[in-house]
Design a protein around this motif. Structure first.
Motif, PDB file in Angstrom:
ATOM      1  N   UNK A   9     -10.589  -2.533  -0.770  1.00 28.90           N
ATOM      2  CA  UNK A   9      -9.686  -2.240   0.360  1.00 28.90           C
ATOM      3  C   UNK A   9      -8.497  -1.403  -0.121  1.00 28.90           C
ATOM      4  N   UNK A  10      -8.794  -0.240  -0.692  1.00 25.23           N
ATOM      5  CA  UNK A  10      -7.832   0.479  -1.516  1.00 25.23           C
ATOM      6  C   UNK A  10      -6.484   0.715  -0.848  1.00 25.23           C
ATOM      7  N   UNK A  11      -6.466   1.274   0.369  1.00 27.54           N
ATOM      8  CA  UNK A  11      -5.180   1.576   1.010  1.00 27.54           C
ATOM      9  C   UNK A  11      -4.365   0.299   1.232  1.00 27.54           C
ATOM     10  N   UNK A  12      -5.042  -0.756   1.653  1.00 24.65           N
ATOM     11  CA  UNK A  12      -4.355  -2.035   1.851  1.00 24.65           C
ATOM     12  C   UNK A  12      -3.836  -2.563   0.517  1.00 24.65           C
ATOM     13  N   UNK A  21       4.028 -10.350  -0.411  1.00 23.96           N
ATOM     14  CA  UNK A  21       3.994 -11.268   0.730  1.00 23.96           C
ATOM     15  C   UNK A  21       2.842 -10.950   1.672  1.00 23.96           C
ATOM     16  N   UNK A  22       2.231  -9.775   1.512  1.00 22.51           N
ATOM     17  CA  UNK A  22       1.102  -9.387   2.348  1.00 22.51           C
ATOM     18  C   UNK A  22      -0.206 -10.022   1.900  1.00 22.51           C
ATOM     19  N   UNK A  23      -0.235 -10.581   0.692  1.00 26.53           N
ATOM     20  CA  UNK A  23      -1.455 -11.218   0.202  1.00 26.53           C
ATOM     21  C   UNK A  23      -1.840 -12.391   1.096  1.00 26.53           C
ATOM     22  N   UNK A  42      -9.576  -8.092   4.184  1.00 22.78           N
ATOM     23  CA  UNK A  42     -10.653  -9.018   4.550  1.00 22.78           C
ATOM     24  C   UNK A  42     -10.243  -9.911   5.713  1.00 22.78           C
ATOM     25  N   UNK A  43      -8.956 -10.278   5.748  1.00 24.63           N
ATOM     26  CA  UNK A  43      -8.459 -11.125   6.839  1.00 24.63           C
ATOM     27  C   UNK A  43      -8.514 -10.380   8.175  1.00 24.63           C
ATOM     28  N   UNK A  44      -8.229  -9.067   8.140  1.00 23.49           N
ATOM     29  CA  UNK A  44      -8.294  -8.258   9.363  1.00 23.49           C
ATOM     30  C   UNK A  44      -9.737  -8.077   9.812  1.00 23.49           C
ATOM     31  N   UNK A  67      -0.740  -9.235  12.684  1.00 22.14           N
ATOM     32  CA  UNK A  67      -1.341  -8.299  11.733  1.00 22.14           C
ATOM     33  C   UNK A  67      -0.286  -7.279  11.310  1.00 22.14           C
ATOM     34  N   UNK A  68      -0.150  -7.080  10.025  1.00 21.74           N
ATOM     35  CA  UNK A  68       0.795  -6.086   9.515  1.00 21.74           C
ATOM     36  C   UNK A  68       0.138  -4.708   9.602  1.00 21.74           C
ATOM     37  N   UNK A  69       0.799  -3.790  10.282  1.00 26.06           N
ATOM     38  CA  UNK A  69       0.239  -2.462  10.543  1.00 26.06           C
ATOM     39  C   UNK A  69       1.021  -1.409   9.766  1.00 26.06           C
ATOM     40  N   UNK A  70       0.298  -0.547   9.042  1.00 24.70           N
ATOM     41  CA  UNK A  70       0.912   0.529   8.275  1.00 24.70           C
ATOM     42  C   UNK A  70       0.379   1.883   8.728  1.00 24.70           C
ATOM     43  N   UNK A  71       1.266   2.876   8.747  1.00 26.23           N
ATOM     44  CA  UNK A  71       0.824   4.262   8.879  1.00 26.23           C
ATOM     45  C   UNK A  71       0.278   4.701   7.519  1.00 26.23           C
ATOM     46  N   UNK A  72      -0.678   5.625   7.534  1.00 29.99           N
ATOM     47  CA  UNK A  72      -1.285   6.077   6.277  1.00 29.99           C
ATOM     48  C   UNK A  72      -0.250   6.778   5.402  1.00 29.99           C
ATOM     49  N   UNK A  73      -0.097   6.277   4.181  1.00 33.68           N
ATOM     50  CA  UNK A  73       0.847   6.840   3.209  1.00 33.68           C
ATOM     51  C   UNK A  73       0.031   7.526   2.109  1.00 33.68           C
ATOM     52  N   UNK A  74      -0.544   8.679   2.433  1.00 33.13           N
ATOM     53  CA  UNK A  74      -1.484   9.319   1.512  1.00 33.13           C
ATOM     54  C   UNK A  74      -0.837   9.766   0.206  1.00 33.13           C
ATOM     55  N   UNK A  75       0.445  10.051   0.241  1.00 34.64           N
ATOM     56  CA  UNK A  75       1.135  10.426  -0.995  1.00 34.64           C
ATOM     57  C   UNK A  75       1.119   9.259  -1.976  1.00 34.64           C
TER      58      UNK A  75
END
Length: 426
Positions: A9-12, A21-23, A42-44, A67-75
């Protein structure tokens, strides 16, 4: 022996490295403009949030289960990927970077350490150096390493490292993999195979090689050989040059004005040109496409595309923007609400192979113009590398105006001094 190392789940996982705390909590990462799910913890996944699902359709689920939501941080993700790959390169003599979160390793000679034991060492070292959890699959071919990696992820009994070396182990593993999940078998081929009664990877490995070659050609024949333990796919240590480069964006709002759309296309064309120079390549064709939302009524839908041939292969921003404007002018239709646009450059070759103008006659002025433009692009790239992308650009471009919507973007912890993590003690 090959090993496939795949980040979980690389990006996560990248987000969790900097916020422990996101674990154990459901986390998703959204595509450009915060549109669809492109990564899920996996929880999502357990909540039924599908890959590629539009976030707005699952708004209640996201809220209900916090659910914690993130915008893609490709950098950030790109930099973390580089750290993982650098660690892997120090642990194996040969490595093929397959994607941002996957790499093949040549494990020849490591049998003296014990393949499973060394796989566990690799896994532990990557987690220690980067914080990114990985699973490792090993097999006598790259395709079997892919199968092993799939099992390493799904079966807790492997503890993240699966080795397929014994004939009976390989047979059992192939029997557990559906034919559509074989590396290199697409949707069309899987339908053909299932119609013939070939439903698992084991069935595929035992199918008539003549029939496979006849219907799936050389690619299918190689996959079958690989599943039977005969290596046909060596490591690609030098990445083959790209055949095309695309820059596209879905807009955060609808666009109806030609000048606004022209600015967007110019910005995307400029990015393609910069990528070409970074690759040391030139392009001979350029394609522009514009489209409305796919959710519009049929009468309000429109998809326009046009491909033009450049006067000569180029990596020059000004030349490529000029070609993009010409293509856009032929496909723009007033009265439509445009939601997406993109630029694709193709016919890519090495810049060194296209160093002189394609003319039957020597044109000294054309040569001087080309040299001046090359020097200008070199200066522009140097300034942007030193002071940040977009510091200097053509007047036609506006990168800031066409940035994707990112309302839940995490800091660039590893690439921006102003966003580096701070640790304070009492």
């Amino acid at each position: 022996m090959f090993a496939l190392v795949d980040c979980n789940n690389f990006y996560v996982s990248c987000e969790r490295v900097f916020d422990p705390s996101l674990n154990g909590r459901p986390v998703v990462v959204l595509s450009n403009n915060d549109g669809c799910f492109i990564a899920r913890s996996n929880e999502a996944k357990a909540l039924g949030l599908p890959m590629g699902g539009p976030a707005f359709k699952f708004r209640e689920t996201l809220k209900k289960h916090r659910v914690k939501v993130f915008s893609a941080n490709f950098t950030l993700y790109g930099d973390m990927s580089s750290r993982v790959m650098e660690t892997l390169a120090s642990l194996a003599p040969e490595i093929e970077i397959y994607s941002i979160d996957e790499a093949f390793l040549d494990m020849t000679g490591f049998e003296r350490f014990g393949f499973r034991e060394y796989g566990a060492t690799i896994r532990k070292t990557i987690t220690k150096h980067t914080g990114i959890p990985v699973c490792i699959g090993m097999g006598p071919t790259k395709t079997l390493a892919k199968v092993a990696n799939r099992l390493a992820k799904k079966e807790p009994r492997y503890n993240g490292v699966c080795l397929l070396a014994d004939e009976k182990e390989i047979e059992a593993a192939l029997a557990s993999v559906k034919v559509e999940d074989i590396w290199g078998i697409g949707r069309q081929w899987s339908s053909l195979l299932q119609a013939r009664g070939i439903k698992s990877a084991l069935d595929f490995s035992r199918a008539s090689s003549t029939w496979i070659r006849q219907h799936l050609h050389i690619t299918g024949a190689r996959i079958q050989e690989e599943l039977n333990g005969r290596s046909c796919l060596p490591l690609e240590q030098v990445r083959p040059p790209k055949q095309s480069i695309c820059t596209s964006r879905s807009f955060g709002r609808v666009i109806t004005d030609f000048e606004e759309l022209q600015q967007a296309v110019a910005t995307f064309a400029g990015k393609c040109a910069a990528k070409l120079r970074k690759e040391g390549s030139v392009a001979s064709t350029l394609t522009v496409f514009i489209c409305t939302s796919p959710f519009n009524e049929p009468s309000k839908k429109y998809w326009g595309t046009r491909t033009v041939t450049l006067r000569q292969p180029s990596q020059d921003t000004i030349e490529i923007i000029r070609a993009g404007n010409m293509a856009l002018a032929t496909i723009f239709k007033a009265g439509f609400e445009y939601k997406k646009a993109g630029v694709i450059v193709g016919g890519i070759t090495s810049a060194s192979a296209s160093a002189s103008p394609l003319s039957l006659f020597h044109d000294e002025e054309a040569v001087l113009t080309m040299e001046r433009q090359q020097k200008l692009m070199q200066v522009m790239d140097k300034i942007n590398r030193q002071y940040g992308n977009g510091t200097i650009h053509t007047a036609a471009e506006n990168s800031e105006a066409w940035r994707p919507q990112q309302t839940n973007l995490s800091p660039h912890y590893t690439t921006e001094w102003g966003e580096i993590m701070e640790v304070r003690g009492n």
